[in-house]
Scaffold this active site. Structure first.
Site, PDB file in Angstrom:
ATOM      1  N   TYR A   1      -4.712  -7.112   0.711  1.00 14.58           N
ATOM      2  CA  TYR A   1      -3.537  -6.801  -0.110  1.00 14.58           C
ATOM      3  C   TYR A   1      -2.972  -5.429   0.289  1.00 14.58           C
ATOM      4  O   TYR A   1      -1.784  -5.292   0.610  1.00 14.58           O
ATOM      5  CB  TYR A   1      -3.931  -6.835  -1.589  1.00 14.58           C
ATOM      6  CG  TYR A   1      -2.913  -6.245  -2.508  1.00 14.58           C
ATOM      7  CD1 TYR A   1      -1.626  -6.769  -2.581  1.00 14.58           C
ATOM      8  CD2 TYR A   1      -3.225  -5.140  -3.309  1.00 14.58           C
ATOM      9  CE1 TYR A   1      -0.683  -6.211  -3.423  1.00 14.58           C
ATOM     10  CE2 TYR A   1      -2.290  -4.587  -4.153  1.00 14.58           C
ATOM     11  CZ  TYR A   1      -1.021  -5.124  -4.203  1.00 14.58           C
ATOM     12  OH  TYR A   1      -0.087  -4.562  -5.041  1.00 14.58           O
TER      13      TYR A   1
ATOM     14  N   THR B   1       1.667   0.174  -3.122  1.00 14.46           N
ATOM     15  CA  THR B   1       0.479   0.276  -3.966  1.00 14.46           C
ATOM     16  C   THR B   1      -0.473   1.382  -3.524  1.00 14.46           C
ATOM     17  O   THR B   1      -0.567   1.693  -2.329  1.00 14.46           O
ATOM     18  CB  THR B   1      -0.282  -1.082  -3.930  1.00 14.46           C
ATOM     19  OG1 THR B   1      -1.563  -0.919  -4.545  1.00 14.46           O
ATOM     20  CG2 THR B   1      -0.513  -1.566  -2.515  1.00 14.46           C
TER      21      THR B   1
END
Ligand code: UDP
Length: 327
Positions: free
Chosen positions: A141, A117
């Site tokens: 995350y 990501t």
């Protein structure tokens, strides 16, 4: 037919990857614990219901299906939740990936495509985000995904495991054929929440922060259509099969949209009013995340075809109005 083990194949991106793999002549074998995924989304190959925490279940899946490669999507992926409960993210994402990588190496399945990501870059407003940019995540995350990238590098050096890492920007849209799409419970992402508000399924959308240092005060993101995104994964798999080196690719269009711009354009595309209010910033949000790289285009030959706001919102809107997956 060659098989690919697709972890998280019952989820939004994983199910689209399964479709792309099936269209490319592979059999996708979904490995998913169905906590956030949907059995109904597994339409293109078998489903193994299992958890990445369960090494024996992974070993059995490798032995039963003899996959030639792994595509690893299974993960917790909500920025806000990761700020509230970082341990959840380190445990599920990092330990889960460690089990998977060890099982993959033990089975001799050495081609690994990983779903990472742009959240690994963190909040570097004003910096061009390409694959060589420093990775300084600002939420758990992003940290968990960066850790898995490092794991792949380390295991590669020691075991011969090979990888392609994709750093996604914001994924949107749905399968244009209407077979699969985005369904999260709870939903936390901008576009589906906005479509819910349009339909009256929730009273309104709240804009998280209107005092950012951007032209209209709201955060800026780079949106990429899910079908384009998964096409890149098939190219990444073929890259590894051709014996090309470990590589990282950003997947974004290079064009940023603010939250307000997404709302305005979605109102036009759906021809509906978007009810919204202005709220506080969400902890963990970077001000601007826009890809500054065309490496996927130049090296992989990636040609995004639907990553424009009109197709992304229109495809998501069509999917949103169809019957949901069974609970
Ligand atoms: N966002 C928002 N309201 C919402 C959900 C998201 O204003 O209810 C904003 C969020 O702050 C971010 C952008 O929309 O700037 C995209 O957020 P999303 O959760 O869809 O993806 P993320 O960028 O976190 O991966």
């Amino acid at each position: 037919m060659e098989r690919v083990l697709v972890t998280g194949g019952a989820g939004y991106i994983g199910s689209n990857a399964c479709k792309a793999l099936a269209q490319a002549g592979y059999e996708p074998v979904t490995f998913d614990n169905l906590t956030t995924g949907w059995a109904d989304a597994v339409k293109f190959g078998p489903l193994v219901q299992g958890d990445l925490a369960d090494r024996a279940a992974l070993d059995t899946a490798f032995a039963d299906y003899q996959p030639v490669a792994v595509m690893h999507f299974a993960a917790l992926s909500q920025v806000g939740e990761s700020m509230k409960d970082p341990g959840l993210y380190w445990r599920a994402n990092v330990l889960g990936a460690l089990n998977l990588i060890e099982a993959s190496v033990a089975a001799g399945c050495l081609d690994f495509v990983f779903s990472s990501t742009c959240a690994t870059y963190g909040d570097q407003d004003g910096v061009v985000l390409d694959e060589n940019s420093p990775q300084m995540p600002i939420n758990a995350y992003g940290s968990s995904k960066r850790a898995i990238e490092e794991m792949l590098i380390q295991f590669g050096a020691s075991t011969g495991l090979r990888h392609v890492i994709f750093r996604y920007f914001n994924v949107a849209g749905a399968d244009p054929d209407g077979e699969i799409g985005e369904q999260h419970e709870p939903e936390t992402h901008l576009i589906p929440l906005m479509l819910d508000a349009i339909e009256g399924k929730r009273p309104e959308l709240t804009i998280f922060g209107t005092d950012y240092d951007t032209p209209d005060g709201t955060c800026i993101r780079d949106y990429v259509h899910v079908t384009d995104l998964v096409d890149a994964h098939v190219l990444g798999l073929n890259w590894l099969k051709e014996g090309k080196p470990n590589r990282v690719f950003n997947l974004g269009t290079g064009q940023g949209f603010s939250v307000r711009e997404v709302i305005t354009q979605s109102g036009t595309i759906t021809n509906k009013q978007v009810p919204y209010s202005e709220g506080d910033r969400r902890p963990g949000d970077a001000v601007r995340l826009v890809s500054g790289s065309t490496r996927a285009e130049t090296e992989l030959g990636w040609r995004p075809a639907r990553s424009n706001m009109k197709d992304m919102v229109a495809d998501a809107w069509r999917w949103h109005q169809a019957p949901p997956y069974a609970k």
